[in-house]
Design a protein around this motif. Structure first.
Motif, PDB file in Angstrom:
ATOM      1  N   GLY A   1      44.414  19.991  34.171  1.00 37.67           N
ATOM      2  CA  GLY A   1      43.296  20.743  33.597  1.00 37.67           C
ATOM      3  C   GLY A   1      43.635  21.325  32.240  1.00 37.67           C
ATOM      4  N   GLU A   2      42.609  21.805  31.553  1.00 34.43           N
ATOM      5  CA  GLU A   2      42.770  22.353  30.214  1.00 34.43           C
ATOM      6  C   GLU A   2      42.482  23.848  30.209  1.00 34.43           C
ATOM      7  OE1 GLU A   2      40.132  20.148  27.765  1.00 34.43           O
ATOM      8  OE2 GLU A   2      41.315  18.284  27.839  1.00 34.43           O
ATOM      9  N   ASP A   3      42.819  24.464  29.072  1.00 35.81           N
ATOM     10  CA  ASP A   3      42.550  25.881  28.834  1.00 35.81           C
ATOM     11  C   ASP A   3      43.158  26.730  29.944  1.00 35.81           C
ATOM     12  OD1 ASP A   3      41.157  25.173  26.540  1.00 35.81           O
ATOM     13  OD2 ASP A   3      39.273  24.941  27.657  1.00 35.81           O
ATOM     14  N   LEU A   4      42.323  27.522  30.635  1.00 44.49           N
ATOM     15  CA  LEU A   4      42.842  28.437  31.656  1.00 44.49           C
ATOM     16  C   LEU A   4      42.895  27.839  33.057  1.00 44.49           C
ATOM     17  CD1 LEU A   4      41.118  31.806  30.665  1.00 44.49           C
ATOM     18  CD2 LEU A   4      43.504  31.168  30.366  1.00 44.49           C
ATOM     19  N   THR A   5      42.433  26.623  33.203  1.00 42.71           N
ATOM     20  CA  THR A   5      42.389  26.019  34.548  1.00 42.71           C
ATOM     21  C   THR A   5      43.754  26.019  35.237  1.00 42.71           C
ATOM     22  OG1 THR A   5      40.534  24.628  33.872  1.00 42.71           O
ATOM     23  CG2 THR A   5      41.749  23.965  35.840  1.00 42.71           C
ATOM     24  N   PRO A   6      44.848  25.625  34.565  1.00 42.77           N
ATOM     25  CA  PRO A   6      46.160  25.670  35.251  1.00 42.77           C
ATOM     26  C   PRO A   6      46.573  27.088  35.634  1.00 42.77           C
ATOM     27  CG  PRO A   6      46.263  24.316  33.263  1.00 42.77           C
ATOM     28  CD  PRO A   6      44.964  25.053  33.208  1.00 42.77           C
ATOM     29  N   PHE A   7      46.150  28.078  34.859  1.00 39.61           N
ATOM     30  CA  PHE A   7      46.559  29.454  35.140  1.00 39.61           C
ATOM     31  C   PHE A   7      45.767  30.042  36.296  1.00 39.61           C
ATOM     32  CE2 PHE A   7      47.619  28.553  30.750  1.00 39.61           C
ATOM     33  CZ  PHE A   7      48.927  29.023  30.653  1.00 39.61           C
ATOM     34  N   TYR A   8      44.512  29.653  36.438  1.00 39.61           N
ATOM     35  CA  TYR A   8      43.740  30.117  37.591  1.00 39.61           C
ATOM     36  C   TYR A   8      44.402  29.674  38.901  1.00 39.61           C
ATOM     37  CZ  TYR A   8      39.886  31.287  34.412  1.00 39.61           C
ATOM     38  OH  TYR A   8      39.128  31.842  33.412  1.00 39.61           O
ATOM     39  N   GLY A   9      45.024  28.508  38.871  1.00 40.32           N
ATOM     40  CA  GLY A   9      45.670  28.023  40.076  1.00 40.32           C
ATOM     41  C   GLY A   9      46.873  28.849  40.507  1.00 40.32           C
ATOM     42  N   LEU A  10      47.406  29.683  39.600  1.00 41.71           N
ATOM     43  CA  LEU A  10      48.537  30.546  39.936  1.00 41.71           C
ATOM     44  C   LEU A  10      48.108  31.840  40.597  1.00 41.71           C
ATOM     45  CD1 LEU A  10      50.601  30.113  36.637  1.00 41.71           C
ATOM     46  CD2 LEU A  10      50.960  28.946  38.826  1.00 41.71           C
ATOM     47  N   LEU A  11      46.800  32.102  40.620  1.00 42.09           N
ATOM     48  CA  LEU A  11      46.288  33.322  41.241  1.00 42.09           C
ATOM     49  C   LEU A  11      45.907  33.066  42.689  1.00 42.09           C
ATOM     50  CD1 LEU A  11      43.898  34.567  38.399  1.00 42.09           C
ATOM     51  CD2 LEU A  11      46.226  35.348  38.878  1.00 42.09           C
ATOM     52  N   SER A  12      46.052  34.077  43.496  1.00 40.25           N
ATOM     53  CA  SER A  12      45.636  33.975  44.896  1.00 40.25           C
ATOM     54  C   SER A  12      44.123  33.806  44.970  1.00 40.25           C
ATOM     55  CB  SER A  12      46.065  35.231  45.656  1.00 40.25           C
ATOM     56  OG  SER A  12      45.603  35.195  46.987  1.00 40.25           O
ATOM     57  N   GLY A  13      43.665  32.699  45.503  1.00 41.17           N
ATOM     58  CA  GLY A  13      42.246  32.426  45.605  1.00 41.17           C
ATOM     59  C   GLY A  13      41.650  31.751  44.400  1.00 41.17           C
ATOM     60  N   GLY A  14      42.425  31.624  43.286  1.00 39.73           N
ATOM     61  CA  GLY A  14      41.934  30.924  42.109  1.00 39.73           C
ATOM     62  C   GLY A  14      40.897  31.716  41.333  1.00 39.73           C
ATOM     63  N   ARG A  15      40.088  30.978  40.582  1.00 38.92           N
ATOM     64  CA  ARG A  15      39.098  31.593  39.694  1.00 38.92           C
ATOM     65  C   ARG A  15      38.034  32.372  40.464  1.00 38.92           C
ATOM     66  NH1 ARG A  15      35.865  33.891  37.326  1.00 38.92           N
ATOM     67  NH2 ARG A  15      34.895  33.517  35.272  1.00 38.92           N
ATOM     68  N   GLU A  16      37.687  31.927  41.641  1.00 38.83           N
ATOM     69  CA  GLU A  16      36.637  32.567  42.426  1.00 38.83           C
ATOM     70  C   GLU A  16      37.197  33.491  43.490  1.00 38.83           C
ATOM     71  OE1 GLU A  16      33.617  32.171  41.485  1.00 38.83           O
ATOM     72  OE2 GLU A  16      34.201  30.666  39.977  1.00 38.83           O
ATOM     73  N   GLY A  17      38.501  33.732  43.453  1.00 46.56           N
ATOM     74  CA  GLY A  17      39.116  34.526  44.503  1.00 46.56           C
ATOM     75  C   GLY A  17      38.943  36.024  44.320  1.00 46.56           C
TER      76      GLY A  17
END
Length: 1139
Positions: free
Chosen positions: A924-940
Motif C-alpha cells: 500500500g501507499e501513503d499511510l496504509t502500511p502504518f495503519y496496519g501497525l495499529l490495533s484494529g487498523g484505520r477503523e479500529g
C-alpha cells in the motif's frame, strides 16, 4: 523375523472375486539360527517356486475374466516383474508394505455398498517376492466412485522403479524392497498435491483410454515430479524466477561433526553433507550445490536409505523438525512436527535399509526412542521408549540391515539393543550394566547373531544376541544381549565402525582405514594416506567393477594374496577435510578442506569477485565467488586465530586481526606479509579493522575497549606501515569503527561507537606518536545501547550517520553537529540489528535508490532507503540459527555473505531487489502500511481514540472554558504533542521529547530554512509509531529496573522502600521537582480529574495536601508500581521471540 511373516493372507471366492483375510499376526519371537546362509538359500528357492505358481494362477484367472478393467498400478508392477524375469534379471524385493495393506482394507470398507469393485489381492509370498494388488471395475457405474477415491489410491503408485533403484547394493545384503519405497513416498504432503496417470505397456487400448478418461475427469495430473524424475533432474532443471529478496546460492564450509554421504557415482560424483541448518547435495564434477532448506535450527543428525533415494534430516532447538527428502528432486516429501515436544530436538537418527521406518533418539534430559512409520504421513510415532538416565547420552543409532525390527544404539558407556514388536506397539531393550569401554559406534555383525561395539581404546566388544525360542501360541520372554568377548583389534582409538559387502570396516584417530572379514581377521588397510582422524566413511552404492587385465587393485594381506576389490568411498576427517578414494589404483583425491573451527571474519574485494574467509583455527582462504573456485590460502602458526579481515579500498592489502592481539598487513593476492613484522600492541582479540579512503591510515579496535591507529609513511624511499597511537576510549565493548571524509577537505576522519552509548571522533591531524587525540564525544542513547553505525548515503542535502540500537530503532545523526535528527522504527525480526552496510550501486542511475543489508542475531535482511518505519520496506531470512558472526557485500551489490561463527560456514546470498520492491507496492501507499501497525487498523478503536485526543488537544490549547469562537484546524502545536503521546499510552522521557521536537522543527530546515512548530494527524501517527517501544510496555523492563534499584524482601521479591522511591524520583535520572512529583501523584490517585496541570483552575486538590505516607505502601514491588500506582495493564514479556 522375516518380512514374509508380515504379509497378509488372502482367499479367493467362488465367483472369482478375492476377499481379504485377517492379517496374519507376525511371530513376535526370534529364532535361533545355526546356519543362516543355508536358510537364506532355502528362502530364495522357495520364493522362486512360489513366484512361478502365482504367475500360473494369475494367468488362468485372467483368462476367465473377460475385459475386466484393472487398476494401472498393479498391472504395471506385474508387467515389470514378468519382463525382468524373462530377460534374466534377478532381484530381491520385499512384500507390499503393511501400510498399503491397511489402506486397501480401508478402501474395501468404503466400497462395500457398490458391489462393483473386488477386494485387493495380496498374494502370500516369501521374502523377496512382489505383491500384486489389483482393483477391478465391474461396469461404468463405478466411475464416480473411483473419482472420489482417487486421492486415497494415489499412493499405490508402484510402477516407476528404475533399473538404478533396483540395483543390488551388496553381494551379502540386498536392500529389502524398492517396491516398498516406491509405494511409501507417494503418501507425502508434497506428492499429495500431484496426481498422475500410469502407462503400463501391457494394457489393452480400450482399458487405457477408459482409465485415462476417468483420471482426466477426476483432475489427476499426468505425472508426479518425484515419481517421473531421473537422478539428473536435481542439477539440470531450469531455475524459476526468484521469489525471495535473498536466495542462498552457495555455502562455504561444512559441519565436520556430522557424516558425509556418497549419494551417487554412476554418471556423476554427488555428496551429501550438512552446513549449519541446510543439507547440501554437492555435485563434485559439475561444481554445483543444491540446498535442502527447511530447518530453522542447526541440523543435528542426518541419515540416508540404502539406495540413497531418501534423506532424513533433524535439528535441535525450539520447534524442531524431522524432514524426509527425495534426493532425486530435492523435494521434502514428509515433515514430522513435534518430534520431541518435551526436549530440545533429535540427537541420533537411523533409517531402515528399505526406507520404510525411521528411528529417532531425542536430545532431552530423559531420552526417548521413537520409531516412525513416516510413509503413512502420521504425526505420532508407532512406538516410543524412554531410556533411564544412567544409560548415558545415546548418540549413535542404527537398524539391523536385514531386520527392520532390531536396532542398536550406544552412548560413551552403554550399548543398547532394541527389539520392536509391531503388533504389540512395544519396543523392548537390553543392555549390560558393567562398563566395558568408551564406545564410539555399534553395528550388527555380518552373521546377524551378534553386535559389535567399537571403543576409543582400539578394542571391539562382541555382544551375543540371546533370543528366546519361538512358539506358535506363547511368548516366553524378550531377547537380550550379553558381551561374549573383548577383541584387542588395534592400538588406535576406533572412531568409525561400519560394514560393506563382506567386510567390517574401521577408521581410527590416526587416519587409518582397516578392513576385516567376519572372523575379525585383517584383510587390508590404508595407513599411508596421511589423513586426520576419520570422522565418516561412506561407500558408493555401485558395486566395485570386477578386476580385469587393466585393473590395478592392491593385493590383500591374506596368504592367498587375492586382489582386494572394494567399492570406491568417501572419507571425512575431523579436521574438516573430505577425500575420495578410487580403490582401483588407490587414487586419493582431496575434494575440499574447510576451516575446522569458528569462522568470524569475512571480507569482499573492492573490485574483484573475491572473498577472504578467516577462521579461529588460523586459516585464511580466498575464493572466487562467481565461479565458486578456491584460489589460495594461508595457515598461520598455532595460537593465531583470525578474528577480523578487511581489504583496503585499492584492494592491494588485506588487514587481519587475530585473537591474541596481533595485527597483520598482508598482500591481497599472495597473503604474504606486507610489513616485515606483525604489530603486537594489544593483549586481547582484535575485533575491528578499518582503512581510510586513501589507505593512509588503518585503525583497529579490540576487546579491551581500545582503538589503535597505524599510518603509512615513507622510510628510505619505501612506503611502510608504522604504529601511531592507541587509546582506551570506551568503557564497554566497541561495536563499530568507521572512517569518513570531512566535507570541506579530503582529510580522513575516524569515529568509534561503543555499548557505553558514546560516539567518539578522533583528531588524526593533531595525533602524534603514542598520543591519539579525541575531537569530541557524544551520547547517542538514553536507555538502549547502540549496536552499529554506517554512513547514510547522500539521499538528502544533509549528511547523516545512521546508528542502530538495541531498542530496534534506527537513528540519523547530523555528521557535523551529532544532533539526533530522526528516530525511526527499524527491522524487528526477533533481535536488534547488529551490523549493517549500504548496498553498493552498479550504475549512476541507481544513486537515488539505495538499500541497506543488515544482520541481527540469526538473520540477514534488506531494507529499502530512506528508512521511514514502513514494515513492508524490509525483509529477512534465517541464515545462521546459532548466531551470525560477520557480514560482507560484493563490490557490485549482487551478493551478500554471512559468516556463521561456530557453525563453521559462510553463506552466499543472491540479492533480488525487484522482489522487495514488489512487496512494498503490495503493502500500500501513503499511510496504509502504518495503519496496519495499529490495533484494529484505520477503523479500529485505537485510531478513533487517537483522533479524539488529537482534536481534544486543540480545544485544550484554546482553553476548555473559553467562550471565544473555536478555531478548528488540521494541526496541533508541538507543545501539546507530549500530552497526546502519554494519553494514548506512550510515555517518552524528556530527552526523547527533545528529540521529537528537533525532528519536527528541523524537518524542512535544510531545504526551506524555516522551522516547523505544528504537526498534523498523519505526521503525528508516523512519529508515534516510530518512537514508541516496538513491543509496547512490558513488565520485563520494570523488573530489570527494580533488580538494579531495589532489595530482596522477605517474600523473595525485589522491592524499593517508600522513602527510597520518593528520593530516587527527585534526585536521579531526569529527576522531578517536589511540586511536579506531588502533582503527578495527585493525578495518578484521581485527585486531579483533568490530568497533571492540564487546567490549574479546575484542580480540586493541591499537591501539597497529598499525604504520600497514606497513599503509598511501605515497600513497593514492580507489580505494585505498575498496577496499583500507575494503573497499567502490562503484558509479562516483550514478544520479541515471536517476531
Amino acid at each position: 523375523m522375516s518380512d514374509a511373516e508380515e504379509a497378509p493372507g488372502e482367499a479367493t471366492g467362488e465367483n472369482g472375486e478375492t476377499e481379504m483375510k485377517a492379517e496374519e499376526e507376525p511371530n513376535p519371537n526370534y529364532k535361533e539360527v545355526e546356519n543362516l546362509q543355508q536358510e537364506s538359500k532355502d528362502d530364495t528357492l522357495a520364493w522362486r517356486e512360489s513366484q512361478e505358481e502365482e504367475r500360473k494362477m494369475e494367468k488362468e484367472e485372467e483368462g476367465k475374466e473377460d475385459k475386466k478393467i484393472v487398476m494401472e498400478e498393479t498391472e504395471e508392477v506385474a508387467g515389470e516383474a514378468q519382463e525382468k524375469e524373462a530377460s534374466g534379471i534377478q532381484e530381491e524385493t520385499t512384500v507390499e508394505p503393511q501400510e498399503v495393506t491397511e489402506s486397501m482394507i480401508r478402501l474395501e470398507t468404503q466400497i462395500t455398498d457398490s458391489q462393483s469393485i473386488t477386494s485387493g489381492i495380496f498374494p502370500k509370498a516369501q521374502r523377496g517376492s512382489k505383491s500384486k494388488p489389483s482393483l477391478q471395475l465391474e461396469d461404468a457405474e463405478t466411475d464416480e466412485l473411483l473419482r472420489g477415491l482417487s486421492t486415497q489410491l494415489e499412493f499405490l503408485d508402484l510402477d516407476q522403479i528404475s533399473p538404478e533403484e533396483q540395483q543390488i547394493s551388496s553381494p551379502e545384503r540386498q536392500p529389502s524392497g524398492e517396491l516398498e519405497e516406491k509405494t511409501d513416498w507417494m503418501l507425502q504432503d508434497e506428492l499429495g498435491r500431484e496426481r498422475r496417470d500410469l502407462k503400463p505397456e501391457n494394457r489393452e487400448e480400450g482399458q487405457e483410454s477408459r482409465v485415462s478418461n476417468i483420471q482426466s475427469e477426476a483432475g489427476i495430473s499426468r505425472e508426479s515430479l518425484v515419481s517421473s524424475t531421473t537422478e539428473d533432474i536435481l542439477f539440470e532443471r531450469d531455475e524459476s524466477a526468484p521469489v525471495y529478496p535473498l536466495t542462498m546460492t552457495w555455502s562455504f564450509g561444512w559441519n565436520s561433526s556430522l557424516p558425509v554421504y556418497y549419494i551417487r557415482e554412476e554418471k556423476q560424483r554427488v555428496l551429501l553433507y550438512v552446513c549449519a541448518h541446510t543439507a547440501i547435495i554437492y555435485n563434485v564434477l559439475r561444481n554445483n550445490q543444491h540446498h535442502l532448506q527447511g530447518h530453522a535450527n542447526i541440523i543435528s543428525c542426518l541419515c540416508v536409505s540404502e539406495d540413497r533415494r531418501w534423506i532424513a534430516t533433524a535439528d535441535k532447538g525450539p520447534d524442531c523438525l524431522v524432514i524426509i527428502w527425495d534426493s532425486f528432486t530435492g523435494i521434502p516429501v514428509h515433515t514430522i512436527f513435534d518430534s520431541c515436544p518435551e526436549g530440545n530436538g533429535i540427537r541420533a537418527m537411523a533409517m531402515t535399509h528399505d526406507a520404510k521406518y525411521l528411528a529417532t533418539i531425542s536430545d532431552a534430559e530423559v531420552q526417548k526412542v521413537c520409531i516412525w512409520k513416516w510413509t503413512l504421513a502420521v504425526e505420532t510415532p508407532a512406538c516410543t521408549l524412554e531410556l533411564p538416565k544412567e544409560y548415558g547420552v545415546q548418540n549413535y543409532l542404527t537398524f539391523n540391515p536385514t531386520n527392520n525390527k532390531e536396532l542398536v544404539s550406544n552412548s560413551k558407556t552403554q550399548a543398547i539393543y532394541y527389539a520392536w514388536y509391531e503388533e504389540r506397539d512395544t519396543l523392548v531393550h537390553s543392555t549390560f550394566n558393567k562398563l566395558v569401554g568408551k564406545f564410539s559406534q555399534s553395528i550388527f555383525h555380518l552373521n546377524l547373531t551378534q553386535i559389535l561395539s567399537a571403543t576409543m581404546e582400539g578394542k571391539l566388544v562382541v555382544w551375543d544376541i540371546h533370543r528366546p525360542p519361538s512358539s506358535a501360541s506363547t511368548f516366553l520372554g524378550f531377547p537380550y544381549i550379553k558381551p561374549c568377548k573383548l577383541v584387542h583389534l588395534q592400538k588406535e582409538g576406533i572412531t568409525v565402525l561400519t560394514t560393506i559387502d563382506s567386510y567390517i570396516v574401521t577408521g581410527d584417530i590416526k587416519g587409518n582405514i582397516k578392513f576385516y572379514d567376519h572372523t575379525l581377521s585383517i584383510v587390508n588397510w590404508y595407513s599411508h594416506l596421511k589423513l586426520g582422524a576419520i570422522r565418516t566413511l561412506s561407500f558408493s552404492k555401485t558395486p566395485a567393477t570386477p578386476p580385469t587385465e587393466k585393473s590395478n587393485y592392491p593385493p590383500d594381506c591374506t596368504l592367498k594374496g587375492d586382489l582386494f576389490v572394494v567399492r570406491n568411498f568417501i572419507i571425512g576427517t575431523s579436521d574438516a577435510a573430505v577425500y575420495h578414494l578410487t580403490t582401483d589404483g588407490t587414487k586419493l583425491e582431496k575434494l575440499f578442506v574447510e576451516p575446522k573451527d569458528a569462522i568470524c571474519a569475512i571480507s569482499c574485494h573492492p573490485y574483484q569477485p573475491l572473498i577472504a574467509i578467516g577462521s579461529i583455527c588460523g586459516m585464511i582462504k580466498v575464493w572466487n565467488y562467481e565461479n565458486k573456485q578456491y584460489l589460495f590460502s594461508r595457515v598461520f602458526e598455532k595460537g593465531l586465530g583470525v578474528q577480523s579481515l578487511t581489504y583496503n579500498p585499492e584492494g592491494a592489502l588485506l588487514g587481519a586481526g587475530f585473537t591474541e592481539g596481533t595485527v597483520y598487513i598482508l598482500d591481497a593476492m599472495s597473503l604474504e606479509n606486507e610489513s616485515p613484522e606483525p604489530f603486537k600492541y594489544s593483549r586481547t582479540s582484535v575485533t575491528h579493522i578499518s582503512f581510510s579512503h586513501d589507505s593512509q591510515y588503518m585503525a583497529t579496535a579490540d576487546r579491551s575497549f581500545t582503538v589503535a591507529v597505524y599510518m603509512l609513511v615513507v622510510r628510505n624511499g619505501q612506503r611502510v606501515w608504522e604504529y601511531l597511537a592507541r587509546l582506551r576510549s570506551h568503557r564497554k565493548s566497541i561495536r563499530s569503527l568507521l572512517f569518513g571524509v570531512y566535507l570541506d577537505s579530503n582529510e580522513p576522519r575516524l569515529l568509534s561507537l561503543g555499548t557505553d552509548r558514546l560516539l567518539i571522533e578522533y583528531d588524526l591531524l593533531r595525533s602524534y606518536k603514542d598520543c591519539l587525540e579525541v575531537l569530541d564525544i557524544h551520547h547517542t542513547d538514553q536507555g538502549c545501547y547502540p549496536t552499529c553505525m554506517v554512513w547514510y548515503p547522500p539521499l538528502t542535502r544533509e549528511l547523516f550517520l545512521l546508528i542502530c540500537n538495541s531498542g530496534y530503532k534506527v537513528k540519523l545523526f547530523n555528521s557535523t553537529t551529532k544532533m539526533c535528527r530522526k528516530t525511526l522504527m527499524g527491522p524487528a525480526y526477533g533481535s536488534p540489528i547488529e551490523q549493517t552496510q549500504v548496498l553498493p550501486v552498479r550504475s549512476m542511475a541507481e544513486l537515488q535508490k539505495r538499500y541497506l543489508v543488515f544482520i541481527n542475531r540469526d538473520k540477514v535482511g534488506l531494507q529499502i532507503l530512506p528508512v521511514d518505519g514502513n514494515p513492508h520496506k524490509t525483509s529477512a531470512i534465517v541464515c545462521h540459527p546459532n548466531g551470525v558472526a560477520g557480514m560482507a557485500i560484493s563490490y557490485d551489490g549482487r551478493y551478500a555473505f554471512t559468516a556463521g561463527g561456530h557453525d563453521h560456514s559462510v553463506v552466499q546470498w543472491k540479492i533480488t531487489l525487484s522482489v522487495l520492491e514488489a512487496a512494498v507496492s503490495l503493502g500500500g501507499e501513503d499511510l496504509t502500511p502504518f495503519y496496519g501497525l495499529l490495533s484494529g487498523g484505520r477503523e479500529g478503536k485505537f485510531y478513533r481514540e487517537l483522533e479524539d485526543y488529537f482534536y481534544y488537544s486543540q480545544l485544550r490549547s484554546q482553553g476548555i472554558d473559553t467562550m471565544e469562537t473555536r478555531k478548528v484546524s488540521e494541526y496541533i502545536c508541538l507543545s501539546e504533542l507530549p500530552f497526546v503521546m502519554r494519553a494514548i499510552g506512550f510515555y517518552p522521557s524528556e530527552e526523547k521529547i527533545d528529540d521529537i521536537f528537533n525532528e519536527i522543527k528541523f524537518g524542512e530546515y535544510v531545504d526551506t530554512g524555516k522551522l516547523i512548530d505544528k504537526i498534523n494527524l498523519p505526521d503525528f501517527l508516523k512519529v508515534y509509531l516510530n518512537h514508541k517501544p516496538p513491543f509496547g510496555n512490558t513488565m520485563s523492563g520494570i523488573h530489570k529496573s527494580f533488580e538494579v534499584l531495589g532489595y530482596t524482601n522477605s517474600k523473595g521479591k525485589k522491592a524499593i522502600r517508600r522513602e527510597d522511591f520518593l528520593r530516587l524520583l527527585v534526585t536521579k535520572g531526569e529527576h522531578m521537582t517536589e511540586e511536579e512529583m506531588l502533582d503527578c501523584f495527585a493525578s495518578l490517585f484521581g485527585l486531579n480529574p483533568e490530568g497533571w496541570k492540564s487546567e490549574p483552575a479546575t484542580s480540586s486538590v493541591k499537591g501539597s495536601e497529598i499525604c504520600l505516607e497514606e497513599e503509598l505502601p511501605d515497600e513497593i514491588t514492580a507489580e505494585i508500581f505498575a498496577t496499583e500506582i500507575l494503573g497499567l495493564t502490562i503484558s509479562e514479556d516483550s514478544g520479541q521471540d515471536g517476531q
